[in-house]
Design an enzyme around this catalytic site. Structure first.
Site, PDB file in Angstrom:
ATOM      1  CG  ASN A 268      -2.109  -0.939   1.039  1.00  0.00           C
ATOM      2  OD1 ASN A 268      -2.577  -1.158  -0.064  1.00  0.00           O
ATOM      3  ND2 ASN A 268      -2.575  -1.509   2.142  1.00  0.00           N
ATOM      4  CD  GLU A 303      -2.570  -7.313   6.534  1.00  0.00           C
ATOM      5  OE1 GLU A 303      -1.691  -7.138   7.390  1.00  0.00           O
ATOM      6  OE2 GLU A 303      -3.531  -6.532   6.386  1.00  0.00           O
TER       7      GLU A 303
END
Length: 393
Positions: A268, A303
């Site tokens: 990210n 995640e």
């Protein structure tokens, strides 16, 4: 006005009401295109009965042509709507052949060799064959709800109504020579009432089926994760918990995999959240493809993912975990062109007698921690701590 006039309005009235109801449902759920077919079918049924009973009489009884063609077209639309609800291919060609042959026979008995009974059989038997398409198309589908069984048997009853009823009624009452008093005949009275009953039953059943679909959609939205295409944590814990209990009751094993994307925060930070979302979606698709039938898969964290394998032991779980780990590079490479895709660490655990899903998840989490501590991008299985047995000194 006679009572027969009001009886003549029975099917047109029911048809228009049901057409309006299905039209409103279609406006609410336009992706359910079969609802529009159902609305059109009921509207055409209403028009056909109006032409048959209340329309002006044309030379050579030609008003019978649009009326009976309307019955056939309406039957095709209504049967097609029920079949399409199950996402099964509608046998349109077969229906078209049946309608073509039926209308050809009908026109023969109207224009060449006039026979009211011949015309009745031509249309009735065709409608029976069209109705028979329902059980034929649904016979191999799993019957998950009571409405599925109702549709199957409704198609059979519908077909019998169109084939046996004319034979029985006309066999008892005799031939119909002309249309004088036809609307007051026993045959036409049975048509009026059986058609009304079949229309209402099929419409109510289809509406119930639509309601079941809508509730399933709501449940999927509540228990599903749109990004990964898997269950969310609540949905996973509900389904996996029930599966673990069922395996315990049946004396079968159950294995759990918990996979965590390594260094996902770096993805990210370095590539943006859009790339991170793409990784989550690709990994979810990878898990769906890798898991065997019966696997329960969910995204239980940002995640972090979980897969429950009911009935599987540690070796099966280990083989699947390695397939998931090694296949992640190929699955996620398109999400980061020109960059190395992330890896995944996986922890395994097998349910022990008396342990529920929460204990199984704690064990798999501990194994996942061991995999990350050992350097990530690897699989580790949970190993219970040895039990020390006290000895007498």
């Amino acid at each position: 006005m006679s009572g027969q006039f009001f009886i003549s309005l029975l099917n047109p009235g029911i048809g228009l009401l049901l057409a309006g109801a299905f039209l409103l449902l279609w406006l609410y759920r336009r992706e359910y295109r079969y609802l529009l077919a159902a609305a059109a079918g009921h509207a055409i049924t209403a028009a056909a009965f109006l032409i048959q009973d209340l329309g002006p009489v044309l030379p050579m009884e030609l008003q019978r042509i649009p009326a009976n063609f309307g019955y056939l077209l309406a039957g095709c639309l209504l049967v097609g709507a029920i079949i399409a609800h199950y996402r099964v291919a509608v046998p349109r060609r077969t229906m078209a052949v049946i309608c073509t042959v039926s209308m050809a026979i009908f026109l023969w008995f109207l224009l060449v060799d006039p026979s009211i009974v011949g015309r009745i059989y031509a249309i009735s038997f065709a409608l029976g064959l069209i109705a028979l398409m329902i059980p034929v198309c649904l016979r191999r589908l799993p019957k998950r709800h009571i409405v599925d069984h109702i549709f199957f048997w409704l198609g059979i009853v519908w077909a019998l109504n169109y084939t046996l009823r004319p034979l029985l009624v006309l066999g008892v009452t005799g031939d119909i020579v002309n249309y004088v008093g036809f609307q007051q005949s026993v045959y036409w009275t049975t048509v009026q009432f059986t058609q009304a009953i079949c229309s209402v039953l099929s419409a109510i059943t289809l509406m119930v089926a639509v309601a079941i679909d809508l509730m399933a959609e709501l449940r999927e939205q509540a228990d599903g994760d749109q990004l990964s295409g898997l269950l969310n944590r609540r949905g996973f814990e509900a389904e996996a918990g029930a599966a673990v209990r069922a395996c315990a009751d049946q004396g079968r094993p159950a294995a759990l995999l918990i996979a965590d994307i390594d260094h996902f925060k770096a993805v990210n930070d370095n590539h943006g959240h859009a790339a991170g979302d793409a990784i989550i979606a690709a990994f979810g698709a990878h898990l769906r493809a890798a898991g065997p039938a019966g696997t329960i898969a969910g995204r239980i964290g940002g995640e972090e993912f979980a897969l429950l394998l009911p009935g599987s032991g540690i070796e099966t779980a280990r083989a699947l975990a390695e397939a998931v780990r090694t296949g992640m590079t190929i699955a996620c490479q398109p999400c980061l062109p020109g960059a190395t895709p992330p890896t995944t660490s996986i922890g395994l655990a097998v349910a022990v007698p008396g342990a529920g899903l929460s204990q199984l998840m704690r064990d798999a989490d501990q194994a996942l921690y061991e995999a990350k501590r050992a350097g990530r991008n690897r699989v580790r299985a949970f190993t219970p701590a040895p039990v020390r047995i006290a000895t007498a000194s």
